[in-house]
Design a protein around this motif. Sequence first.
Motif, PDB file in Angstrom:
ATOM      1  N   GLY A 126      -3.505   0.454   3.347  1.00 33.40           N
ATOM      2  CA  GLY A 126      -3.185  -0.267   4.598  1.00 33.40           C
ATOM      3  C   GLY A 126      -4.003   0.498   5.670  1.00 33.40           C
ATOM      4  N   TYR A 144       0.813  -1.232  -0.057  1.00 36.20           N
ATOM      5  CA  TYR A 144       0.058   0.085   0.094  1.00 36.20           C
ATOM      6  C   TYR A 144       0.800   1.200   0.076  1.00 36.20           C
ATOM      7  N   THR A 195      -4.125  -4.918   4.842  1.00 41.24           N
ATOM      8  CA  THR A 195      -4.399  -4.404   3.764  1.00 41.24           C
ATOM      9  C   THR A 195      -5.848  -4.487   3.364  1.00 41.24           C
TER      10      THR A 195
END
Length: 564
Positions: A235, A160, A528
Amino acid sequence: MNLRPPTTVMKAARLGAFHQSRLSFMRQLLRRLKAEDWQFQCSLWTLDSQGVGRAVYTASGPQRSYSLVAFAHDLDPALRSDRVIATAWDATFALFDGIPDAADLDRLEANVPKQEAGRISSSELCMARANRSVRLFEHVVQALAEGRQPQREFIDEVGYLMRTTAVYGSGKFGAADRESIAERAELSAPFQAEMLTVFLIRAFTLDLVEHLARARAPRQAVPLTPQLRRCFGIGNSTGLGMAPFLLNHPVLLNNWVRARETALQRVRAVRQPSSGERRMFTEFLARAQAGIGHWHSEHELQHGRILQLQGDLIRLEQHLASGILQQDSPWDALYRWAENTLSLEAQECLVSLLLEPYGHLVDELGERMQADEQLSFGIDGGMPLSRLRQILAEHYAWVAAIDFSSANSRALFWYVSEEKLEPRIGQRFAEPGEELEQPLAVARDIAQLQAALQPCAGSQTVAGFLLQHPQHRHSVRRVQLAPAFPYADIQDNLIDQTLLPIDLLRCKLSFFGATHFDPRSDRWVRITLFQNAPFPHELGQVAADDWSYPSLDCQEHRRECLVE
């Protein structure tokens, strides 16, 4: 075919092994957005060459529109922190109910960047903030500015570009109460406003890195390729604040777990799968193996779990070669084999994989996962204590196995911090604050209720008992829920010294649809969201629900990138 009993499912260790599934809230959201042909546009973008400014992303459906209002900031790297006590962030957001005008944007800019120190209104459904990944963000911007794609292995390691540290909703800091939006079809499933917020934040984040690359090298910069772009999720850092939710919302927890267990029951009852369903399961097993092969964690416990899961999935693949899928009721046979052979982590991964070929059997169960908990809040004062004792015997026999005379069994206490109004755990015999304990020690409180009931006549009513013992009201209410909501309780001692709070976090996050669980301690975890999912502008052209495991084509592309 019966549902798995709560005595099996509702142990903290098993709940902490749950994986995302077709019933996860992110996947429910994207299926609806695709089916209803929602339209998306970036209606405002005033970010400068340093990436500071405003942006608005609007999602328009059959009846309503919702707008993500984003504020990007010039954050001193020294102030970048995942801690809830942080006071500044790289970006802050609000999900606006409708399309904001200039006055709305000015009002939000005066408050949203302050987060807890500001206030939003009932025109907003969520408030959020995010920080850049120190490791990956600059790497991607610089690579694109130089006219090349970023390194795939680096993307895999992090996953991310930004990490949210909170997505607030349901009335917090002035946002609209859940009750005011719960009847809207697109928001009736749990956490749909929050999931939409994160989905749009992901789009903003990828647009931001491409914008910064163009600003840095207008003639040379290139955009991310669509396939590589989808490899980026959002994230999230989640701590103890999430854990008490499952205890404070027993009916909701029951509905989530019961929907998942019903889905598993329906699939296990399939006697003769089609060849296409068998192929689809085999493909998704391969995709899961490939995806989990790229999970990373430095946490010793989770690192061991990942290695064990990888090994167990190989054993599962080898077991398929025995021809088990060609027999009658193969899914039931496969699950029973796994239950006796594989780790909890692999068993629950298998549960998710078994659902993948059967959207037509399980997806409608998502409509059962919401709950109006006010309807079940009342206490039946007329219930005789003989009936209350019967419920305790049938649904709380597990409490008798806990020895509360042991200090270790009473070692922890849950409280709310004065500074941030966030849940915390204290050491009962080593730290002050026990008088602030929250009523989250379900097993201990049930044991105390049982002790208080012993001298009482069975003909006495609950009302009469509570008149004399009002401290047991919360436990009596929970007990009376049990016959109708058997999955409402986590059947473990949640104040034991050996408690792993991350098991509670993992359970809730799996229902969100999170992947890549990476604990940083037993009390907070990084995950995530939406990795590999299509972006808003792609929903009309691609499948809405074929992204939760990376495709095998994507795996081949990864290998090609590494070779190059």
